[in-house]
Scaffold this motif. Structure first.
Motif, PDB file in Angstrom:
ATOM      1  N   MET A   1       0.847  -1.183   0.000  1.00  0.00           N
ATOM      2  CA  MET A   1       0.000   0.000   0.000  1.00  0.00           C
ATOM      3  C   MET A   1       0.890   1.241   0.000  1.00  0.00           C
ATOM      4  SD  MET A   1      -2.698   1.281   2.942  1.00  0.00           S
ATOM      5  CE  MET A   1      -2.819  -0.389   3.461  1.00  0.00           C
ATOM      6  N   LYS A   2       0.488   2.211  -0.802  1.00  0.00           N
ATOM      7  CA  LYS A   2       1.218   3.466  -0.847  1.00  0.00           C
ATOM      8  C   LYS A   2       0.948   4.251   0.439  1.00  0.00           C
ATOM      9  CE  LYS A   2      -0.592   4.751  -4.792  1.00  0.00           C
ATOM     10  NZ  LYS A   2      -0.893   5.538  -5.999  1.00  0.00           N
ATOM     11  N   THR A   3       1.895   5.130   0.761  1.00  0.00           N
ATOM     12  CA  THR A   3       1.704   6.030   1.895  1.00  0.00           C
ATOM     13  C   THR A   3       2.015   7.451   1.443  1.00  0.00           C
ATOM     14  OG1 THR A   3       3.986   5.800   2.654  1.00  0.00           O
ATOM     15  CG2 THR A   3       2.367   4.263   3.588  1.00  0.00           C
ATOM     16  N   MET A   4       1.526   8.413   2.213  1.00  0.00           N
ATOM     17  CA  MET A   4       1.876   9.809   1.974  1.00  0.00           C
ATOM     18  C   MET A   4       2.046  10.492   3.316  1.00  0.00           C
ATOM     19  SD  MET A   4      -1.510  12.032   0.816  1.00  0.00           S
ATOM     20  CE  MET A   4      -1.456  11.366  -0.809  1.00  0.00           C
ATOM     21  N   THR A   5       2.836  11.555   3.306  1.00  0.00           N
ATOM     22  CA  THR A   5       3.051  12.320   4.531  1.00  0.00           C
ATOM     23  C   THR A   5       1.975  13.394   4.660  1.00  0.00           C
ATOM     24  OG1 THR A   5       4.441  13.968   3.459  1.00  0.00           O
ATOM     25  CG2 THR A   5       5.546  11.976   4.323  1.00  0.00           C
ATOM     26  N   SER A   6       1.888  13.948   5.853  1.00  0.00           N
ATOM     27  CA  SER A   6       0.961  15.047   6.090  1.00  0.00           C
ATOM     28  C   SER A   6       1.277  16.221   5.169  1.00  0.00           C
ATOM     29  CB  SER A   6       1.050  15.470   7.559  1.00  0.00           C
ATOM     30  OG  SER A   6       0.239  16.591   7.800  1.00  0.00           O
ATOM     31  N   ASP A   7       2.564  16.531   4.995  1.00  0.00           N
ATOM     32  CA  ASP A   7       2.947  17.646   4.114  1.00  0.00           C
ATOM     33  C   ASP A   7       2.494  17.400   2.677  1.00  0.00           C
ATOM     34  OD1 ASP A   7       4.103  19.063   6.181  1.00  0.00           O
ATOM     35  OD2 ASP A   7       6.150  18.411   5.722  1.00  0.00           O
ATOM     36  N   GLU A   8       2.637  16.157   2.196  1.00  0.00           N
ATOM     37  CA  GLU A   8       2.190  15.835   0.833  1.00  0.00           C
ATOM     38  C   GLU A   8       0.684  16.039   0.704  1.00  0.00           C
ATOM     39  OE1 GLU A   8       5.355  12.431  -0.635  1.00  0.00           O
ATOM     40  OE2 GLU A   8       3.808  11.846   0.799  1.00  0.00           O
ATOM     41  N   LEU A   9      -0.070  15.606   1.719  1.00  0.00           N
ATOM     42  CA  LEU A   9      -1.522  15.768   1.688  1.00  0.00           C
ATOM     43  C   LEU A   9      -1.898  17.244   1.714  1.00  0.00           C
ATOM     44  CD1 LEU A   9      -4.392  14.705   1.700  1.00  0.00           C
ATOM     45  CD2 LEU A   9      -4.205  14.418   4.184  1.00  0.00           C
ATOM     46  N   ILE A  10      -1.261  18.013   2.582  1.00  0.00           N
ATOM     47  CA  ILE A  10      -1.568  19.445   2.671  1.00  0.00           C
ATOM     48  C   ILE A  10      -1.280  20.136   1.341  1.00  0.00           C
ATOM     49  CG2 ILE A  10      -0.846  21.614   3.777  1.00  0.00           C
ATOM     50  CD1 ILE A  10      -0.537  19.910   6.396  1.00  0.00           C
ATOM     51  N   ASN A  11      -0.188  19.763   0.680  1.00  0.00           N
ATOM     52  CA  ASN A  11       0.128  20.347  -0.636  1.00  0.00           C
ATOM     53  C   ASN A  11      -0.967  20.028  -1.646  1.00  0.00           C
ATOM     54  OD1 ASN A  11       2.512  21.506   0.257  1.00  0.00           O
ATOM     55  ND2 ASN A  11       3.783  19.787  -0.412  1.00  0.00           N
ATOM     56  N   LEU A  12      -1.483  18.796  -1.635  1.00  0.00           N
ATOM     57  CA  LEU A  12      -2.569  18.428  -2.547  1.00  0.00           C
ATOM     58  C   LEU A  12      -3.837  19.212  -2.224  1.00  0.00           C
ATOM     59  CD1 LEU A  12      -2.084  14.548  -2.733  1.00  0.00           C
ATOM     60  CD2 LEU A  12      -1.581  16.214  -4.533  1.00  0.00           C
ATOM     61  N   LEU A  13      -4.143  19.352  -0.937  1.00  0.00           N
ATOM     62  CA  LEU A  13      -5.320  20.130  -0.531  1.00  0.00           C
ATOM     63  C   LEU A  13      -5.162  21.592  -0.956  1.00  0.00           C
ATOM     64  CD1 LEU A  13      -5.844  18.626   3.037  1.00  0.00           C
ATOM     65  CD2 LEU A  13      -7.434  18.400   1.110  1.00  0.00           C
ATOM     66  N   ASP A  14      -3.974  22.160  -0.753  1.00  0.00           N
ATOM     67  CA  ASP A  14      -3.724  23.559  -1.130  1.00  0.00           C
ATOM     68  C   ASP A  14      -3.847  23.767  -2.637  1.00  0.00           C
ATOM     69  OD1 ASP A  14      -3.327  24.245   1.512  1.00  0.00           O
ATOM     70  OD2 ASP A  14      -1.132  24.305   1.373  1.00  0.00           O
ATOM     71  N   ALA A  15      -3.538  22.722  -3.404  1.00  0.00           N
ATOM     72  CA  ALA A  15      -3.628  22.805  -4.864  1.00  0.00           C
ATOM     73  C   ALA A  15      -5.047  22.516  -5.366  1.00  0.00           C
ATOM     74  CB  ALA A  15      -2.641  21.832  -5.502  1.00  0.00           C
ATOM     75  N   ASN A  16      -5.969  22.353  -4.423  1.00  0.00           N
ATOM     76  CA  ASN A  16      -7.368  22.061  -4.757  1.00  0.00           C
ATOM     77  C   ASN A  16      -7.517  20.805  -5.599  1.00  0.00           C
ATOM     78  OD1 ASN A  16      -8.644  24.220  -3.352  1.00  0.00           O
ATOM     79  ND2 ASN A  16      -7.922  25.605  -4.948  1.00  0.00           N
ATOM     80  N   GLY A  95      -2.758  20.506   9.227  1.00  0.00           N
ATOM     81  CA  GLY A  95      -3.438  21.408   8.297  1.00  0.00           C
ATOM     82  C   GLY A  95      -4.800  21.841   8.839  1.00  0.00           C
ATOM     83  N   GLU A  96      -5.560  22.414   7.938  1.00  0.00           N
ATOM     84  CA  GLU A  96      -6.896  22.925   8.251  1.00  0.00           C
ATOM     85  C   GLU A  96      -7.827  21.777   8.659  1.00  0.00           C
ATOM     86  OE1 GLU A  96     -10.261  25.151   5.567  1.00  0.00           O
ATOM     87  OE2 GLU A  96      -8.157  25.444   5.011  1.00  0.00           O
ATOM     88  N   LEU A  97      -8.770  22.102   9.549  1.00  0.00           N
ATOM     89  CA  LEU A  97      -9.777  21.125   9.975  1.00  0.00           C
ATOM     90  C   LEU A  97     -11.166  21.669   9.695  1.00  0.00           C
ATOM     91  CD1 LEU A  97      -8.413  20.096  13.498  1.00  0.00           C
ATOM     92  CD2 LEU A  97      -8.218  18.806  11.369  1.00  0.00           C
TER      93      LEU A  97
END
Length: 100
Positions: A1-16, A95-97
């Motif tokens: 299974m792939k994993t991602m970090t919190s920073d990677e997720l926040i970057n995706l969220l910020d990029a909409n 990140g944002e909640l």
């Protein structure tokens, strides 16, 4: 299974990016805030809710520390889903909640 970090997720969220986030925590945990746009499916409900999910989409699994979401992700992968687990779960996410 792939994993991602919190920073990677926040970057995706910020990029909409169009993300499909599943939060597998219990109700009382979700009351403390969720990642914006996440859907809440408690871990115990994953097997019964899996048929409602779209196998053409990739799902990001989230829990408090990353263990329950990994278990849910392993189950979904065994059912043919593409899954990524958030490393460290909500304890690592700063990140944002949103509150429901």
């Amino acid at each position: 299974m792939k994993t991602m970090t919190s920073d990677e997720l926040i970057n995706l969220l910020d990029a909409n990016e169009d993300l499909n986030i599943i939060d597998v925590r219990e109700d009382f945990e979700v009351e403390q805030g969720m990642i914006p746009g996440a859907i809440h499916i408690p871990l115990g409900s994953i097997p019964e809710k899996a048929p409602e999910l779209d196998k053409s989409k990739e799902y990001i699994m989230v829990c408090k520390g990353g263990v329950r979401s990994a278990n849910a992700g392993e189950y979904l992968e065994s059912q043919g889903f593409q899954v990524t687990n958030l490393e460290g779960g909500m304890m690592a996410y700063d990140g944002e909640l949103e509150f429901k």
